[in-house]
Each structure stands twice: as structure tokens, then as C-alpha cells.
Write an enzyme that holds these catalytic residues in place. Sequence first.
Site, PDB file in Angstrom:
ATOM      1  N   GLU A 137      -8.961 -42.774 -19.322  1.00  0.00           N
ATOM      2  CA  GLU A 137      -8.426 -44.127 -19.122  1.00  0.00           C
ATOM      3  C   GLU A 137      -9.442 -44.927 -18.324  1.00  0.00           C
ATOM      4  O   GLU A 137      -9.914 -44.502 -17.269  1.00  0.00           O
ATOM      5  CB  GLU A 137      -7.079 -44.052 -18.385  1.00  0.00           C
ATOM      6  CG  GLU A 137      -6.484 -45.434 -18.175  1.00  0.00           C
ATOM      7  CD  GLU A 137      -4.957 -45.442 -18.067  1.00  0.00           C
ATOM      8  OE1 GLU A 137      -4.328 -44.400 -18.309  1.00  0.00           O
ATOM      9  OE2 GLU A 137      -4.405 -46.508 -17.727  1.00  0.00           O
ATOM     10  N   ARG A 138      -9.788 -46.087 -18.857  1.00  0.00           N
ATOM     11  CA  ARG A 138     -10.788 -46.963 -18.238  1.00  0.00           C
ATOM     12  C   ARG A 138     -12.138 -46.259 -18.081  1.00  0.00           C
ATOM     13  O   ARG A 138     -12.878 -46.513 -17.124  1.00  0.00           O
ATOM     14  CB  ARG A 138     -10.324 -47.481 -16.875  1.00  0.00           C
ATOM     15  CG  ARG A 138      -8.928 -48.072 -16.867  1.00  0.00           C
ATOM     16  CD  ARG A 138      -8.767 -49.185 -17.851  1.00  0.00           C
ATOM     17  NE  ARG A 138      -7.396 -49.724 -17.838  1.00  0.00           N
ATOM     18  CZ  ARG A 138      -6.984 -50.653 -18.685  1.00  0.00           C
ATOM     19  NH1 ARG A 138      -7.772 -51.121 -19.628  1.00  0.00           N
ATOM     20  NH2 ARG A 138      -5.752 -51.098 -18.627  1.00  0.00           N
ATOM     21  N   LYS A 262       1.114 -40.979  -8.615  1.00  0.00           N
ATOM     22  CA  LYS A 262       1.426 -42.380  -8.936  1.00  0.00           C
ATOM     23  C   LYS A 262       2.913 -42.384  -9.260  1.00  0.00           C
ATOM     24  O   LYS A 262       3.331 -41.860 -10.297  1.00  0.00           O
ATOM     25  CB  LYS A 262       0.595 -42.826 -10.149  1.00  0.00           C
ATOM     26  CG  LYS A 262       0.943 -44.212 -10.685  1.00  0.00           C
ATOM     27  CD  LYS A 262      -0.039 -44.626 -11.793  1.00  0.00           C
ATOM     28  CE  LYS A 262       0.311 -45.978 -12.397  1.00  0.00           C
ATOM     29  NZ  LYS A 262      -0.666 -46.434 -13.399  1.00  0.00           N
ATOM     30  N   GLU A 266       4.086 -48.788 -12.929  1.00  0.00           N
ATOM     31  CA  GLU A 266       3.682 -48.938 -14.333  1.00  0.00           C
ATOM     32  C   GLU A 266       4.302 -47.860 -15.216  1.00  0.00           C
ATOM     33  O   GLU A 266       3.631 -47.237 -16.034  1.00  0.00           O
ATOM     34  CB  GLU A 266       2.150 -48.929 -14.447  1.00  0.00           C
ATOM     35  CG  GLU A 266       1.504 -50.078 -13.684  1.00  0.00           C
ATOM     36  CD  GLU A 266       0.007 -50.222 -13.886  1.00  0.00           C
ATOM     37  OE1 GLU A 266      -0.655 -49.207 -14.153  1.00  0.00           O
ATOM     38  OE2 GLU A 266      -0.491 -51.351 -13.781  1.00  0.00           O
ATOM     39  N   ARG A 299       0.102 -42.833  -3.899  1.00  0.00           N
ATOM     40  CA  ARG A 299      -0.493 -44.155  -4.132  1.00  0.00           C
ATOM     41  C   ARG A 299       0.453 -45.302  -3.806  1.00  0.00           C
ATOM     42  O   ARG A 299       1.663 -45.218  -4.090  1.00  0.00           O
ATOM     43  CB  ARG A 299      -0.958 -44.275  -5.588  1.00  0.00           C
ATOM     44  CG  ARG A 299      -2.041 -43.281  -5.927  1.00  0.00           C
ATOM     45  CD  ARG A 299      -2.421 -43.399  -7.371  1.00  0.00           C
ATOM     46  NE  ARG A 299      -3.470 -44.350  -7.644  1.00  0.00           N
ATOM     47  CZ  ARG A 299      -3.444 -45.228  -8.632  1.00  0.00           C
ATOM     48  NH1 ARG A 299      -2.383 -45.338  -9.407  1.00  0.00           N
ATOM     49  NH2 ARG A 299      -4.462 -46.026  -8.850  1.00  0.00           N
ATOM     50  N   ARG A 310       3.047 -60.489  -6.812  1.00  0.00           N
ATOM     51  CA  ARG A 310       2.587 -59.099  -6.958  1.00  0.00           C
ATOM     52  C   ARG A 310       1.711 -58.670  -5.783  1.00  0.00           C
ATOM     53  O   ARG A 310       1.744 -57.505  -5.368  1.00  0.00           O
ATOM     54  CB  ARG A 310       1.825 -58.963  -8.291  1.00  0.00           C
ATOM     55  CG  ARG A 310       1.188 -57.608  -8.461  1.00  0.00           C
ATOM     56  CD  ARG A 310       0.662 -57.416  -9.863  1.00  0.00           C
ATOM     57  NE  ARG A 310      -0.264 -56.298  -9.904  1.00  0.00           N
ATOM     58  CZ  ARG A 310      -1.009 -55.974 -10.942  1.00  0.00           C
ATOM     59  NH1 ARG A 310      -0.941 -56.680 -12.052  1.00  0.00           N
ATOM     60  NH2 ARG A 310      -1.832 -54.944 -10.897  1.00  0.00           N
ATOM     61  N   LYS A 334      -5.408 -49.282  -2.880  1.00  0.00           N
ATOM     62  CA  LYS A 334      -6.564 -49.929  -3.524  1.00  0.00           C
ATOM     63  C   LYS A 334      -7.164 -50.965  -2.585  1.00  0.00           C
ATOM     64  O   LYS A 334      -6.447 -51.559  -1.779  1.00  0.00           O
ATOM     65  CB  LYS A 334      -6.130 -50.614  -4.822  1.00  0.00           C
ATOM     66  CG  LYS A 334      -5.785 -49.632  -5.930  1.00  0.00           C
ATOM     67  CD  LYS A 334      -5.563 -50.327  -7.263  1.00  0.00           C
ATOM     68  CE  LYS A 334      -5.185 -49.302  -8.321  1.00  0.00           C
ATOM     69  NZ  LYS A 334      -5.012 -49.884  -9.665  1.00  0.00           N
ATOM     70  N   ASP A 339      -5.595 -55.541  -7.970  1.00  0.00           N
ATOM     71  CA  ASP A 339      -6.044 -54.422  -8.801  1.00  0.00           C
ATOM     72  C   ASP A 339      -7.546 -54.449  -9.083  1.00  0.00           C
ATOM     73  O   ASP A 339      -7.953 -54.817 -10.192  1.00  0.00           O
ATOM     74  CB  ASP A 339      -5.268 -54.437 -10.127  1.00  0.00           C
ATOM     75  CG  ASP A 339      -5.469 -53.154 -10.918  1.00  0.00           C
ATOM     76  OD1 ASP A 339      -6.087 -52.222 -10.385  1.00  0.00           O
ATOM     77  OD2 ASP A 339      -4.991 -53.086 -12.077  1.00  0.00           O
ATOM     78  N   GLU A 361      -8.779 -46.650  -1.820  1.00  0.00           N
ATOM     79  CA  GLU A 361      -9.099 -46.245  -3.196  1.00  0.00           C
ATOM     80  C   GLU A 361     -10.007 -47.319  -3.771  1.00  0.00           C
ATOM     81  O   GLU A 361      -9.625 -48.482  -3.854  1.00  0.00           O
ATOM     82  CB  GLU A 361      -7.811 -46.121  -4.026  1.00  0.00           C
ATOM     83  CG  GLU A 361      -8.080 -45.734  -5.472  1.00  0.00           C
ATOM     84  CD  GLU A 361      -6.789 -45.590  -6.314  1.00  0.00           C
ATOM     85  OE1 GLU A 361      -5.690 -45.610  -5.747  1.00  0.00           O
ATOM     86  OE2 GLU A 361      -6.929 -45.479  -7.547  1.00  0.00           O
ATOM     87  N   GLU A 367     -13.879 -51.118 -14.666  1.00  0.00           N
ATOM     88  CA  GLU A 367     -12.809 -51.637 -15.522  1.00  0.00           C
ATOM     89  C   GLU A 367     -12.832 -53.163 -15.610  1.00  0.00           C
ATOM     90  O   GLU A 367     -12.699 -53.729 -16.686  1.00  0.00           O
ATOM     91  CB  GLU A 367     -11.449 -51.175 -14.975  1.00  0.00           C
ATOM     92  CG  GLU A 367     -10.266 -51.802 -15.696  1.00  0.00           C
ATOM     93  CD  GLU A 367      -8.912 -51.358 -15.164  1.00  0.00           C
ATOM     94  OE1 GLU A 367      -8.859 -50.486 -14.273  1.00  0.00           O
ATOM     95  OE2 GLU A 367      -7.895 -51.877 -15.653  1.00  0.00           O
ATOM     96  N   HIS A 511      -7.868 -61.969 -12.070  1.00  0.00           N
ATOM     97  CA  HIS A 511      -7.091 -61.453 -13.202  1.00  0.00           C
ATOM     98  C   HIS A 511      -6.920 -62.449 -14.345  1.00  0.00           C
ATOM     99  O   HIS A 511      -5.815 -62.633 -14.858  1.00  0.00           O
ATOM    100  CB  HIS A 511      -5.720 -60.967 -12.722  1.00  0.00           C
ATOM    101  CG  HIS A 511      -5.389 -59.604 -13.303  1.00  0.00           C
ATOM    102  ND1 HIS A 511      -5.578 -59.301 -14.629  1.00  0.00           N
ATOM    103  CD2 HIS A 511      -4.886 -58.481 -12.727  1.00  0.00           C
ATOM    104  CE1 HIS A 511      -5.220 -58.047 -14.840  1.00  0.00           C
ATOM    105  NE2 HIS A 511      -4.806 -57.507 -13.708  1.00  0.00           N
TER     106      HIS A 511
HETATM  107  C1  GCV Z   1      -4.474 -45.420 -14.379  1.00  0.00           C
HETATM  108  C2  GCV Z   1      -4.611 -50.613 -13.570  1.00  0.00           C
HETATM  109  C3  GCV Z   1      -5.337 -50.054 -14.766  1.00  0.00           C
HETATM  110  C4  GCV Z   1      -4.608 -48.835 -15.311  1.00  0.00           C
HETATM  111  C5  GCV Z   1      -4.478 -47.821 -14.182  1.00  0.00           C
HETATM  112  C6  GCV Z   1      -3.716 -48.456 -13.032  1.00  0.00           C
HETATM  113  C7  GCV Z   1      -3.603 -47.533 -11.838  1.00  0.00           C
HETATM  114  O1  GCV Z   1      -3.399 -51.165 -13.942  1.00  0.00           O
HETATM  115  O2  GCV Z   1      -5.481 -51.032 -15.730  1.00  0.00           O
HETATM  116  O3  GCV Z   1      -5.358 -48.319 -16.378  1.00  0.00           O
HETATM  117  O4  GCV Z   1      -3.825 -46.656 -14.620  1.00  0.00           O
HETATM  118  O5  GCV Z   1      -4.407 -49.610 -12.621  1.00  0.00           O
HETATM  119  O6  GCV Z   1      -4.435 -47.645 -10.972  1.00  0.00           O
HETATM  120  O7  GCV Z   1      -2.698 -46.730 -11.807  1.00  0.00           O
END
Ligand code: GCV
Length: 690
Positions: A137-138, A262, A266, A299, A310, A334, A339, A361, A367, A511
Site C-alpha cells: 500500500e502506497r 490501526k 478507515e 495509532r 478532521r 503522524k 495525513d 510517525e 505518497e 489535500h
Molecule cells: C495504510 C492514508 C493512506 C492510507 C493509509 C492510511 C494510514 O489514508 O492514504 O493508504 O493506510 O493513511 O496511515 O493508515
Amino acid sequence: MKITILILIMMMFLPVLQAENGHNLWLGGVCTGPITIECSKSSTTIDLAKHELHKYWQGKENATISLQIKADLLIKGDGYKLTADGIQANTDLGILYGVYSLLRRQQTEENIKEEIVNPSYELRILDHWDNLNGSVERGYAGRSIFWHGGKDSLNISEQDKKLWQEYARADASIGINGTVLNNVNTSPLILTPNYLKKVEVIAKVLRPYGVKIYLSVNFASPSLIGGLKTADPLNPEVKKWWQDKAREIYHLIPDFGGFLVKANSEGQPGPQNFGRTHADGANMMADALKPYGGIVMWRAFVYNPSDEDRAKQAYSEFMPLDGQFRDNVIIQVKNGPIDFQPREPFSPLFGAMKKTSVMPELQVTQEYLGQSVHLVFLASMWEEFLKSDTYQAGHMSTVARCTDGSIYPQAHTAIAGVANTGRDTNWCGHPFAQANWYAFGRLAWNNRLTSAQIADEWLKLTFKPTISGDSTKQQKNQTEWDVKFLEPVKQMMLESREAAVNYMMPLGLHHIFSANDHYGPGPWWAPKGIRKDWTPPYYHQADTAGIGFDRTQTGSNAIKQYHEPLCSLFSNVKTCPEIYLLWFHHLPWDYKMKSGHNLWEEMCYHYEEGLQQVRKFQETWDRVKPYVDQEQFIIVQSKLRQQCLNAQVWKDACLLYFQQYSRMPIPYDIERPVHNLKDMIAKDMKSQHR
Ligand code: GCV
């Protein structure tokens, strides 16, 4: 023993297998002469340290080097004491880190004086967002280095082991001591016996280099793979399931690091599904790991599709829980409140919690910063973040000091970076993306380093040729390389993040990417039915009255989450740093900026500047052709061309789109857009339906 022999045999073949294809990373030094090593101890790790010294020594010929394990109160954790001819440490790993540091200093011609070097963070971890099916992912550098998809999922080849060993060596050389092997959007299968057996093998290969294994776990695992009816963290059967799982894992991997979670984010399950809090969930897992010394990295990346801004949500959810977490839980936050955007102010959770361990983080994979196409050196962004003053305990309460235990004691200190590695020959896709892996490790070890220092080191280690000939000639060649290669390329790296901010999202915009691939511009992107906080108009709020997200008292009041004097500073449009202006304020298009331009003009100049900066990077790179391997030269040259085309698209898309609201001309002293807005939107919408 077998592993050591295997590793040593594999290392003997490294130079033969790796030409100038970038696979060697920053580790391509050559030895300048034999040395004698005095060391009374032998272990797999110490043997590796000796091997590295013999193979890559660049100091005095026939020198005698002493490696000594001896306690010293001033040497902490993985730290070491360095002199020109010896290393002292508390542990074998301290010796290995000392050796890499000595070799690095030799290669970069740093003055080597007696010095005690301790790491800023106890845990320095790379998080891999690698899926068990082999995708990442990413990830922009090929498939996972740990997982294969399909029927090969659990296979382990000699080639895999060789790659893992090289990966561990690279990590150790910059001080990284932990790795999370799988994505935080996680399959519960990782905790099934077959996968754990594979994890055991990976752990064996990584262990001599001090890289501990961690796993991302799915909170609902007890019900998804354990046959229980619930995953409620307060349910006794659920607790027992995690305790049994911890025992099973530690039986296979006695030095297992712990879990990354996590939860309730999401779509991932979490304790809130059962009416429990993040603390209930994290503590239940922490209790299961505690007997073995494991930790939980929980997280704080949480947000709901609610009306609340947000940017405020992580703080709102986690601050009330301060003091409720076990001491082996670390909240992973983060760097910014949204994000991993090209620029964000630091998340207000840093400097907020006083009774909970908090870890930053960072995102090494690009990304939101041009992925593996754009040359963007992220150390500048991380330096800006780590140096940000939170005012947690007065002036100079930087994020670095808030997280490394300097201000409030933390049971554990840690930092994580989302990895940018894959199976591409050069590991990271873009040759310069290797610098971001390098920078993450170096900053995790020393959070006071400057981006300039890191760029300097990385360039010397990666590109500096071995200069031979008599000493006058050597000196001349060295000076020429410094002036014609090192300085301009370093300058390019150091400007590259600001350039990306300029051509993507200047002045606090954030964003405004098109769709979910987070690559190109899409300030218009807002398909029907999608949650508002996943669309750019939610973030830029452009209308004919102005642009920007009002986070002051008249808006979402997110500024209240920052300590004074920051809160007032951000809140007052006159004192808010212009780099964050539209993050905190919605302002009229004719708002007067410090430069004398109005807001619209200022925005236009930033987009133009970003594009021109990339053009300049192209020129810089073309000029250094004689000093770079041809394969690497062409790769970077062609990526810079693409970056330039993309910067042009970013500029045209954003200026033409926002111009519909500003209704002002693009200043006449900057180049006209070369694309039509209608075409760009049509193309963008089409590509999203592929
Ligand atoms: C792993 C963002 C990214 C997702 C990622 C998420 C996260 O939304 O686009 O790909 O998922 O962050 O950090 O959990």
C-alpha cells in the site's frame, strides 16, 4: 552459527552481483588496507562488525582497532564510545553501530575525535505497509520484499533471505532497530501458524543486525481467525486468546518487539466497535505482551465523517485518555494533524500528552510527494517538524524533545517511518528516494541532525568516487568533485521539498489531490456521495469570497489544541506564519501579504516558483553528468523531466481552477498556463473510472 556462515558467504558475493544499479545503497565503500582487530568477544553480531571493518576500512593502513564491551554509565542503550582506533559499547549491537559510524566518518572524511554517541530514541522502526499478497500500500518500488502473493505466499527462497539480509544490513548501518513486516490495514492471517513460521525465519535473518520484528495486527483477530464470537477487549475469552497468541509468538521469536494497531480508523475494527475506548483495547494487548517485554504501538490516526474538523479529531479522541495507558503502550502520531501532506503544522498531540508515551510517525514513502517520480528530499520536512516548538514546558519544547524523553520521562521512546522499499533493484524506485530511507534512520538515531548534514553524508557515501593518483592530483580532483557535484546537488536536494510545496500546495493549502491515488492535482474533485472529508473542496474551501480553512475561533477552533503562545500566534492572521496561512485562515483573495502582493498573486508566484525550481533541478543534474554513473544519470534525468511536466500540470490546474473564484488575472510576469482547465478535469475524471 549456520546463519552467520550463510551471511558471510552471501556477503562475499555482494560486489560481484551489484554493479552501478543502485542496489548497494549508501554502502558501496572500498577498503584501503589491512587492519588488525583486537576483540576478546565473539558473537554473530560482533563477527559482522569485524567483517565490516575488514572489508570497508578506509583509515590508516595496518591500524589496530579495539572493540570492547564494557559498561560505561555515559553510554546509553545502543550507544557507543568512539575513538579513531576503537569502539566501546555496552552491547554487541552498540559495537556494530559504532563500526558503521566509524566507517561512515572515514568515507565522508569527518574528523574522528573521542565521542560518546547515544541514540535519541530507544526504538527506531520502519513500518512496512506490505500486504500478504505481495502488494505494497502506497509503495512505489515494486512488490513486497517480505511477502509473495498466490500459492507462493509462504515460500522462502535463498534469494529472499539474501534480500532480507541486505535490508537488515542497510537498516543497521543507519541505526534502525525494528521493522513492522505488514500493512496496518491488516489481514488477520498474519497471526495464523503458517505465517508466524515465516515470520520466525525472517526474524532469524534480521536478528544479527539488531532489527527486531513487529507485526501489525487486526483488532478483530479473535473472531476472524480465533473462532470467538467477539473481539471485545474486556471479554475474558478474548483476553485469553491474545495471551495465548503472545505465548505462541514468543515461543517462535523470543525477542519479538510487539504489535502495531490501526483501530477504529478507515474501516479497521477496534475497541469502539464494542463500546470500549482506545485505552481498553491497547491495554488488553499490552497486558498480553508485558510478560515478554513486548510493546503496543497504538495509532492515533483516527477521524470520522462527522462535522468536526478532521484536523481536530485525533486530539479530541486521545487527550481525554492521557494517563490511562499501560507503560508498554506508545501512541503513534503522524507528524501532521491530517495525513503526511507536503506541509502541515505539527500535530497538537505532540506536547499535549504528559502521562503517555508518544512517538512520531513519518512517511518515508512519498505518497503525497510525487511518489517514485519526484525528487523530494524529506529530511528538510522532518527537520522542520522535529524542531517545531510545542511549548509543552515553555520555550524550546521542540517535538524532538517532547518525544525523546527530554521533557517528560517516557517508559519507551520511539519513532517510526513508513518504509519506501520494494523489490526494485534500487530498493526505492527513485535513486534519490534512497536518501529518504537514509535520512529517516539518521534522524531516528540523532533527532538534532540537520538536513544539510544528512544530504552531505548521503551524497558522499552514494556518489563519491574513489579518487586515486598522487596527493596533489587527488586534492584537485576532490575539490573539483565538491564544487561541481556535491554542492550543487546538495543544494538541489535541500530545495526540493520547498519546490514540491510550491508547485503542489503553497501557503498552507493541503489535500487537494485528485482521487485516492494522491499523485496529481484535483482541487475540483468531489464525486457525488463520497464523504466530504475525502474531497479537496473540504480542505481548500475556495469561493468567490476567498480561500483557506478557518481553524480559528470563528471557524473550527482547532488552534485551541495548541499551547500558548502558539494558539494566539496561529490565530492572529498578522502573526500566523505565511507557510500555514490557509491551513488556519479563510482569507479574501485581495488579502495583502507581507510581500506586498495580494493573496491571489502570491499564490500564483508560488506555483510559478515551484515549476521554475524543478527546471533548475534539471539543469543542475545535466551539468553533473560527468560525475555520475550513466545508468543512474539517465534514470534521474528522465524522472526530472516527468517531475517538470507534473509541476506544470499542478500549476496550471490549481491556478486555472482557483482563478474561477479569484476572478483576477494571473500576473503578467509569469508564464501563462499551457493546459486548458476543462481538458484537465475531463482527463482526471476519466482516469478515475479506468
Ligand atoms: C495504510 C492514508 C493512506 C492510507 C493509509 C492510511 C494510514 O489514508 O492514504 O493508504 O493506510 O493513511 O496511515 O493508515
